[in-house]
Design an enzyme around this catalytic site. Sequence first.
Site, mmCIF file in Angstrom:
data_model
loop_
_atom_site.group_PDB
_atom_site.id
_atom_site.type_symbol
_atom_site.label_atom_id
_atom_site.label_comp_id
_atom_site.label_asym_id
_atom_site.label_seq_id
_atom_site.Cartn_x
_atom_site.Cartn_y
_atom_site.Cartn_z
ATOM 1 N N SER A 22 0.123 -5.711 5.472
ATOM 2 C CA SER A 22 0.858 -4.344 5.115
ATOM 3 C C SER A 22 2.277 -4.278 4.917
ATOM 4 C CB SER A 22 0.636 -3.247 6.400
ATOM 5 O OG SER A 22 -0.659 -3.002 6.483
ATOM 6 N N GLY A 100 -7.091 -2.122 -1.080
ATOM 7 C CA GLY A 100 -6.781 -0.749 -1.114
ATOM 8 C C GLY A 100 -5.467 -0.353 -1.242
ATOM 9 N N SER A 174 -4.459 8.102 7.234
ATOM 10 C CA SER A 174 -4.324 6.959 6.318
ATOM 11 C C SER A 174 -2.941 6.604 6.064
ATOM 12 C CB SER A 174 -5.419 7.161 5.224
ATOM 13 O OG SER A 174 -4.940 6.111 4.364
ATOM 14 N N GLN A 176 -2.080 4.305 4.050
ATOM 15 C CA GLN A 176 -2.142 4.241 2.532
ATOM 16 C C GLN A 176 -1.852 5.290 1.728
ATOM 17 O OE1 GLN A 176 -5.671 2.138 1.549
ATOM 18 N NE2 GLN A 176 -5.183 0.209 2.439
ATOM 19 N N ASP A 321 -7.920 -1.978 12.053
ATOM 20 C CA ASP A 321 -8.157 -3.342 11.129
ATOM 21 C C ASP A 321 -8.849 -4.114 12.407
ATOM 22 O OD1 ASP A 321 -7.644 -2.388 8.750
ATOM 23 O OD2 ASP A 321 -5.628 -3.183 8.814
ATOM 24 N N ARG A 395 -12.366 -9.364 7.360
ATOM 25 C CA ARG A 395 -12.363 -9.066 8.729
ATOM 26 C C ARG A 395 -13.802 -9.498 9.267
ATOM 27 N NH1 ARG A 395 -7.214 -8.534 9.179
ATOM 28 N NH2 ARG A 395 -6.099 -7.160 7.844
HETATM 29 C C1 S3P Z 1 -3.109 -0.290 5.524
HETATM 30 C C2 S3P Z 1 -3.820 0.897 6.210
HETATM 31 C C3 S3P Z 1 -4.886 0.882 6.681
HETATM 32 C C4 S3P Z 1 -5.704 -0.749 6.782
HETATM 33 C C5 S3P Z 1 -5.480 -1.340 5.657
HETATM 34 C C6 S3P Z 1 -3.821 -1.637 5.358
HETATM 35 C C7 S3P Z 1 -1.656 -0.168 4.936
HETATM 36 O O1 S3P Z 1 -5.862 1.571 5.635
HETATM 37 O O2 S3P Z 1 -7.023 -0.567 7.241
HETATM 38 O O3 S3P Z 1 -5.944 -2.791 5.853
HETATM 39 O O4 S3P Z 1 -1.205 -1.145 4.607
HETATM 40 O O5 S3P Z 1 -1.110 0.910 4.913
HETATM 41 P P1 S3P Z 1 -5.927 3.099 5.883
HETATM 42 O O6 S3P Z 1 -4.627 3.718 5.263
HETATM 43 O O7 S3P Z 1 -6.906 3.442 4.475
HETATM 44 O O8 S3P Z 1 -6.415 3.538 6.884
#
Ligand code: S3P
Length: 435
Positions: A22, A100, A174, A176, A321, A395
Site C-alpha cells: 500500500s 485494485g 475502503s 482505496q 488483508d 493471499r
Molecule cells: C488497500 C486497501 C484495502 C486492501 C488492499 C490495499 C490500499 O482495500 O484490501 O489490499 O492500499 O488502500 P479496500 O480499500 O478495498 O478495503
Amino acid sequence: MIYTVSQIQKIHNQLNVPGDKSVSHRALMLSSIALGPSHICNLSFGKDVLSTIKCLKSLGIDISYPKNCSNTLTNCVEIVGKGLTGLSRSAKPLNAGNSGTTLRLLSGILSGQNFSSIIFGDKSLNNRPMKRIIDPLTLMGAKISGRDNNQFAPLEIEGTSLNPPDTMELKVASAQVKSSIILASLISQKKTIIIDPFTTRNHTELMLKYMGVDISQNNSRITIIPSQPKPNNIIVPGDISSATYWIIAACCHPNATIKINNVGINPTRSAILDILKSMGANINISNIKNISGETIADISANSSNLKAIQINHQIIPNIIDELPILCLAACFAKGTTEITGAEELRVKESDRIKSTISGLKQLGVQNIEERPDGMLIHGKTTLKGGFCRSYNDHRIAMTMAIGGILAKGTTTISGGDIASVSYPEFWNQIKSLKK
Ligand code: S3P
C-alpha cells in the site's frame, strides 16, 4: 505453477519482508504528482506495484533504478514528479493488472487531469466493484463511466476541472475509495472534508503530510487543504500483511521462534497484532521508530497456545488483508472463532470467504461454517495437508502454503505463482525455513 510444501519440524529464523504494498503504490503516485525528484527505497517490486510503475510511465513520468544508491537499502527508484496536473495522456489504455489500488487511486488522479484516459485490469479486477469510486468522483464533478452501467472496469475518464462539495461522506469503508477521493480533492485545489464510515488505513494522509500538504485526521474525518506536494525521500516500511504469514506460522507451530525487522506498525494496519495477542499469541514488538512518516518496529513471534476470538465489522477494515491467514490461526485455536461483518472479503481478488473455506477444508479442516458475512471456525484441528487451489489470489496461495508447513502430510498449491502479486520472494523464503 504447482508448488509443494511439507511439514517443517522447527522454525528458528530471522526474515525480511518486502516493502509495504500500500505504501509503495502511494510513494510512486504521490511522488509523480509532487514537483521535482524523489528517491524511494525498499519499494515493493511485487506485480501490483509494477503495474503502478507501468501506468505512471505511460503517463509520462520518468522512473529510473539508480545503481549506486547512497544508503544501504535496496529496491530504490528515482522518480521525477511533474506536479498536480502535469501527467500526460497515455497513448494506450492503462493496464492496472490485478491491482485494485492502482486502478482506484489512479482514477482519482486522472479525473482531474486535462486529458482522457481508459483504465482496466485483468479478469479478476474487471469484475470487482467500481461504482464505489465512480459515484463519489462523479459527485466531485468527475466525468467517469464504467462497463455495465458503471459497475465495473474498464473505466473511461475524461479529465476535467473538479469541484468537490465541502463535505464528502463515503458509503464504503475502503482505503482505496478514500484515497481516490483525497487525491481528487488535492487536485481540485478545494478544501474538502472526507468522512469515512470506519477508520481505514491512512497511508495516503501520512504521506501527503510528509510531503508538506495540510491534511488532518480526527478518527474517520479527514480535512484536506490542498497544495502542491513537495518531493521527499521515502523509505517504505516492511509489509505487515506479508509479515503476518510468518508470525502466524510461528504462533501455530510447536517449536518456533521467528523475527522480522523493520515492519510497518501503523495503528490502522497493526490490529492483527492486537488480535493475535488477545488470542494468546506470544509476540514481542521492539525497536519502534519513525521513517518517512510511518512507524516501524521489529516483531518476534513464538510458539503459542491460541484461543478463539470474536471478530466483528468495526475492526474488519483494519485486518482485511490478514483475514485468510487469521482463519488458519483460528483452526489452531481452542474454541470457536466467529467472524462477522466481513462481506468485503467477497469482492477481493477472489471471494475470500469461499476460497479460504475451500482451501482450509482441503487441508483437512472439517469444522468450518460459511456465513454470508464471514464464518465460524471450530478449533482445534490437526491439519492433514492436501491439494489446494490459489483461486488466482495471492493471499489464498500464501495462506495455504503456511497451512502446508503446519500440516502433517504433503500440500500442493496450484497457481501458487500468484504470490508474486505482493510477495515475489515468498516461495524462496518458505524453502529457506527448512535450513
Ligand atoms: C488497500 C486497501 C484495502 C486492501 C488492499 C490495499 C490500499 O482495500 O484490501 O489490499 O492500499 O488502500 P479496500 O480499500 O478495498 O478495503
